[in-house]
Design an enzyme around this catalytic site. Structure first.
Site, PDB file in Angstrom:
ATOM      1  N   GLY A   1       0.797  -1.227   0.000  1.00 10.95           N
ATOM      2  CA  GLY A   1       0.000   0.000   0.000  1.00 10.95           C
ATOM      3  C   GLY A   1       0.827   1.272   0.000  1.00 10.95           C
TER       4      GLY A   1
ATOM      5  CG  PHE B   1     -11.577  -1.925  13.747  1.00  6.40           C
ATOM      6  CD1 PHE B   1     -12.363  -2.468  12.751  1.00  6.40           C
ATOM      7  CD2 PHE B   1     -10.324  -2.464  13.972  1.00  6.40           C
ATOM      8  CE1 PHE B   1     -11.908  -3.541  11.992  1.00  6.40           C
ATOM      9  CE2 PHE B   1      -9.856  -3.530  13.217  1.00  6.40           C
ATOM     10  CZ  PHE B   1     -10.641  -4.072  12.225  1.00  6.40           C
TER      11      PHE B   1
ATOM     12  CG  ASP C   1      14.942  -8.716   3.039  1.00  8.70           C
ATOM     13  OD1 ASP C   1      14.986  -9.517   3.986  1.00  8.70           O
ATOM     14  OD2 ASP C   1      14.131  -8.808   2.109  1.00  8.70           O
TER      15      ASP C   1
ATOM     16  CD  GLN D   1      -1.130  -4.149  17.210  1.00  8.74           C
ATOM     17  OE1 GLN D   1      -1.471  -4.315  16.042  1.00  8.74           O
ATOM     18  NE2 GLN D   1      -1.527  -3.121  17.916  1.00  8.74           N
TER      19      GLN D   1
ATOM     20  CG  HIS E   1      -4.299  -9.028  16.038  1.00  9.25           C
ATOM     21  ND1 HIS E   1      -5.408  -9.708  16.478  1.00  9.25           N
ATOM     22  CD2 HIS E   1      -4.756  -8.061  15.218  1.00  9.25           C
ATOM     23  CE1 HIS E   1      -6.497  -9.162  15.933  1.00  9.25           C
ATOM     24  NE2 HIS E   1      -6.132  -8.162  15.171  1.00  9.25           N
TER      25      HIS E   1
ATOM     26  CG  LEU F   1      -5.100 -11.056  12.178  1.00  7.54           C
ATOM     27  CD1 LEU F   1      -4.238 -11.019  13.418  1.00  7.54           C
ATOM     28  CD2 LEU F   1      -4.998  -9.750  11.448  1.00  7.54           C
TER      29      LEU F   1
ATOM     30  CD  GLU G   1      -9.049  -4.403  16.866  1.00  8.01           C
ATOM     31  OE1 GLU G   1      -7.856  -4.664  16.677  1.00  8.01           O
ATOM     32  OE2 GLU G   1      -9.439  -3.325  17.313  1.00  8.01           O
TER      33      GLU G   1
ATOM     34  NE  ARG H   1      -5.539  -4.914  16.109  1.00  3.20           N
ATOM     35  CZ  ARG H   1      -5.261  -4.693  14.845  1.00  3.20           C
ATOM     36  NH1 ARG H   1      -4.017  -4.456  14.468  1.00  3.20           N
ATOM     37  NH2 ARG H   1      -6.211  -4.717  13.938  1.00  3.20           N
TER      38      ARG H   1
ATOM     39  CG  HIS I   1      -0.846  -8.038  13.560  1.00  5.15           C
ATOM     40  ND1 HIS I   1      -1.103  -8.750  12.409  1.00  5.15           N
ATOM     41  CD2 HIS I   1      -1.592  -6.916  13.492  1.00  5.15           C
ATOM     42  CE1 HIS I   1      -1.975  -8.064  11.674  1.00  5.15           C
ATOM     43  NE2 HIS I   1      -2.277  -6.945  12.299  1.00  5.15           N
TER      44      HIS I   1
ATOM     45  NE  ARG J   1      -0.829  -1.411  12.982  1.00  3.76           N
ATOM     46  CZ  ARG J   1      -1.908  -2.134  12.720  1.00  3.76           C
ATOM     47  NH1 ARG J   1      -3.097  -1.564  12.661  1.00  3.76           N
ATOM     48  NH2 ARG J   1      -1.803  -3.437  12.527  1.00  3.76           N
TER      49      ARG J   1
ATOM     50  CB  SER K   1      -1.578  -0.913   9.660  1.00  2.00           C
ATOM     51  OG  SER K   1      -2.686  -1.684   9.269  1.00  2.00           O
ATOM     52  CG  LEU K   2      -5.171  -1.199   5.846  1.00  2.00           C
ATOM     53  CD1 LEU K   2      -6.573  -1.740   5.573  1.00  2.00           C
ATOM     54  CD2 LEU K   2      -4.224  -1.663   4.750  1.00  2.00           C
TER      55      LEU K   2
END
Lengths: 606, 238
Positions: free
Chosen positions: A16, A118, A224, A243, A245, A255, A258, A289, A369, A410, A415-416
């Site tokens: 993303g 959420f 890397d 984190q 999860h 996963l 959530e 979380r 996670h 987080r 994250s998105l």
């Protein structure tokens, strides 16, 4: 023979953050290339399930200030608030932009983007403004939101004719005298080296959660490029914050979103108790979380794991949700609704556990996670060489970076948001930078060190004794056991000693494949070296921080310590520079102040 | 359980022709096929090669033939493939050039994908309020199936028409075109339909249903192809 390429900017990673940056940098006029060790649509952004937060207010009143506040509190006040303000404000524009790119969000009856609850996302209770209750802020496409984002961004990259170098493995980032000059990459199909000479580089390689045994991360997430930056003397920020999860499939770590709990699923212990009520009376199962993972551990430790074992249940059954009134809104939850809202998650349970989540509760345990820490950057995704100085032409965004919008923990869906907001900001900044900057000269044979390291792996591999997989399994078990949800000085000192011993053994890893074509035997060995380095920094940073905050829980220092530790940790390598996994175990920690603009630190209760 | 793996191996640097590599592995019945293949790669022969990443059926890297059927190796359990003591046959996807072992050349597949304009087209002005374009839940539902595609190539490489002629753009590309053709926000349906109406387009489909059986995302691929054919035949998108 090394092949040479010239671009204005090179982006490392096609998830993303990388693709969002690619779109904005190329719209800004830069000639760019995206380099990825996978085909772009294989990137792990595609595994993100539940949603992407933005205070659109499509379902109920909401504001970017609410989102910013939740992010700051969720991160246990280690969040840089200037960055969190950009996150919460830009999220709204970025989500609208994704819709305009064609992203198939779920819709409300009026045709707007549909949102759901959420963990940790709240708004003031209209009846009691002192109290904060869950708010519907997560924009979604069923439970495959990350997949839709990845597909939509890749589709738009095709439309914009972005150059891709798929299945190219980036091994070095060419930074000298605080100026970035390009990257060295290995073409996986041929083992040939490629030198990308560019004005700017963005690292967007994602996480490195494969250092843990029980992990939601893809096999490819070995960090890397993060190690490449660290070896070049750049600091890694807040690496102690990883984190876990709460809802990984028992033993496998896959996963379960959530979003499950957003739709009403609850945690149940061996006594049949909804135990989160006891720990977090307001948000209950929708607490953030880090808190849920600790509560599960405590339940297990106190003998309330299912049948005394190291797991608890997540219960999706509509009769449970309706009996406990844990669903959203006032209407009863139906099986049909859950099947439509969570199709992929329910399928994961059916495929991998062989049980029907509509008839039985699901065994879950915390799974490694997400790395809150990573390559230190400013709010325009520029990589920092120290607390204040940006490296000219070098950028990082997404999970590999630390802005820091997540602080010590987080929130789900952020994250998105991070990917699209800071990929976008970085991409735009990079385009402006490239339109003014001259390309910096390269030094002679910049690929020399890389060649030497691959020659070493191959040479050592002929007479090597142990397999990379043996060492990797040991490392992963060690990290899950000793540097997991709860930490102590004794365990982490133990982990550091063991990692050092693993690094010594790493020098003699056996390699069966001596060829050039698709030699993943050599590459997996190299990746193991990267994981060893990052595991070592993670353990060292965790030992260094003598307090408990967010995702970092020290049993020997159980309290948050704002006097000594309301700051980021910056880890610099001080050892002699050799290949990944062989880096001397030597580092230095520095502190970086937290940006506090709107919200003074308070006790974190839900 | 103990399982015998018969894996089609080929290394162009060494082998004149493909051969069967034979391996015995000890696995849990609930292990994925991918776990069994990793047993071989990690502990028996490091030169054995396959693509994989997410290991839970969403990235689309590890499509291959398991006991003659296209599957994602990470989305099928050993107990569902083979009995204790049995043999699992593992081959690369058919109809693609083999680069090494299970790794095939994906470039032609992605070229076909790119040829159908797999991106959103709408050049009308954006909403003046700066917000999303509206779409009803029903209109969103109309193209939902196609949005699930992960481009793993399991469908295309199970198609007899594709085996007969590798120029046929194949089911995956048609599914991707369908996703935009039936999205009421998009405006390039006609152009895509023209592309699919060409000689190597949708009419090469002989409705064998192999693609639907192969899809690890349970997309009704043959039905979507049928809807594209119907749109071409009737000139209507309903």
């Amino acid at each position: 023979m090394t092949q040479h390429h010239h671009f204005d900017a090179v982006i490392v990673g096609a998830g993303g953050a990388g693709l969002m940056a690619a779109l904005h940098a190329s719209q800004g006029g830069a000639n760019i290339a995206v380099i990825s060790k996978l085909y772009p649509t294989r990137s792990h952004t595609g595994a993100a399930q539940g949603g992407i937060a933005a205070a659109l207010g499509n379902m109920e009143p909401d504001s970017w200030e609410n989102h910013m506040y939740d992010t700051v509190k969720g991160g246990d006040y280690l969040v840089d608030q200037d960055a969190a303000e950009f996150l919460a404000k830009d999220a709204i524009d970025a989500i609208i932009e994704l819709e305009h790119m064609g992203l198939p969000f779920d819709r409300t009856p009026e045709g707007k983007i549909e949102q759901r609850r959420f963990g940790g996302h709240t708004a003031p209770d209209p009846n009691d403004p002192e109290k904060r209750i869950p708010v519907m802020r997560s924009c979604k496409a069923a439970d495959r939101t990350g997949h839709m984002i990845l597909q939509t961004l890749y589709q738009n990259c095709i439309k914009q004719k972005v150059n891709f170098f798929s299945e190219f493995f980036v091994v070095d980032v060419l930074v000298r005298d605080n100026v970035c000059r390009g990257v060295v990459a290995l073409e996986i199909a041929t083992s040939e080296l490629h030198l990308f000479h560019s004005k700017a580089v963005m690292m967007a390689s994602g996480g490195f959660g494969k250092m843990f045994q029980v992990s939601s991360n893809a096999h490819s997430l070995t960090g890397d490029p993060v190690v490449a930056a660290y070896r070049r003397g750049l600091p890694l920020e807040d690496m102690e914050f990883f984190q876990f999860h709460p809802t990984g499939i028992y033993k496998m770590g896959i996963l379960l979103s959530e979003a499950s709990r957003g739709e009403g699923a609850v945690f149940i212990n061996d006594n049949g108790e909804r135990f989160m009520e006891r720990y977090m009376p307001t948000l209950k199962d929708l607490a953030p979380r880090d808190i849920c993972s600790r509560c599960i551990y405590l339940e297990v430790r106190d003998g309330r794991g299912i049948n005394g074992k190291d797991y608890v249940y997540m219960d999706y059954r509509p009769e449970t949700i309706n009996r406990l009134k844990s669903g959203p809104g006032d209407k009863p939850v139906t099986r049909e609704h859950l099947e439509k809202a969570l199709p992929d998650v329910l399928e994961l349970v059916r495929v991998y556990m062989g049980l029907d989540p509509m008839a039985q509760p699901v065994p879950i345990q915390p799974t490694a996670h997400y790395a809150m820490g990573g390559i230190a950057t400013d709010v325009d995704a520029r990589v920092l060489a120290d607390n204040n100085t940006a490296v000219m032409g070098l950028y990082a965004a997404g999970e590999c970076a630390c802005v820091s919008v997540h602080g010590a923990n987080r929130l789900g869906t952020n994250s998105l948001v991070d990917l699209v907001v800071f990929g976008r900001r970085g991409g735009k900044h990079m385009a402006d930078f490239c339109s003014n900057a001259e390309i910096a000269p390269l030094w002679p044979s910049p690929e020399k060190d890389t060649l030497a390291e691959f020659d070493r792996i191959r040479a050592a591999g002929v007479n090597g004794k142990e397999r990379a997989a043996t060492l990797r399994n040991e490392l992963q078990k060690l990290m899950t056991d000793k540097v997991g949800v709860f930490r102590t000085e004794r365990d982490m000192a133990w982990a550091l000693a063991d990692i050092k011993a693993l690094k010594a053994r790493y020098a003699n890893v056996k390699v069966d494949d001596t060829g050039k074509i698709f030699n993943t035997d050599v590459l997996e060995t190299y990746e193991l070296g990267c994981l060893l380095d990052l595991a070592e920094v993670t353990a060292a940073a965790a030992l260094n921080r003598t307090e408990s905050r967010g995702g970092h829980a020290r049993e020997d220092y159980p309290d948050r310590d704002d006097i000594n530790w309301l700051n980021h940790s910056m880890c610099y390598s001080t050892g002699s520079k050799t290949g990944p996994g062989l880096l001397e175990s030597a580092w230095r920690f520095d502190k970086k102040p937290v940006s506090i603009t709107k919200y003074q630190p308070k006790e974190r209760k839900y | 359980m103990r399982v015998h793996l018969k894996i089609k191996r080929f290394n162009p640097e060494k082998d004149a022709a493909p051969y069967w590599g034979e391996y015995d592995v000890e696995v849990e019945p609930t292990d994925r096929a991918l776990d069994a293949l990793h047993q071989v790669k990690w502990f028996q022969d490091g030169s054995f090669n396959l693509r994989r990443s997410c290991a839970h059926g969403v990235c689309g890297s590890d499509a291959m033939r398991l006991n003659g059927r296209n599957r994602l190796a990470c989305k099928v359990l050993m107990q569902d493939l083979v009995p204790d003591g049995g043999t699992l046959t593992v081959e690369p996807l058919l109809g693609m050039r083999v680069i090494k072992d299970l790794i095939v050349d994906m470039e032609p597949f992605f070229k076909h994908y790119e040829s159908v304009m797999p991106f959103f087209v709408n050049d009308t002005p954006l909403p003046e309020n700066g917000r999303e374009r509206l779409q009803s839940p029903e209109a969103r539902e109309r193209y939902d199936e196609g949005t699930k595609c992960i481009l793993c190539a399991a469908c295309t490489t199970s198609c007899p028409s594709f085996w007969a002629n590798g120029e046929y753009i194949g089911p995956a590309a048609i599914v991707q075109a369908h996703r935009f053709i039936f999205d009421d926000r998009d405006q390039a349906a006609e152009e895509r339909l023209e592309i699919l109406n060409e000689q190597m387009g949708v009419w090469r489909c002989r409705t064998a249903f192999n693609c639907t059986n192969a899809c690890p995302r349970d997309i009704p691929v043959t039905q979507l192809i049928g809807e594209v054919k119907k749109a071409l035949a009737t000139g209507r998108l309903d």
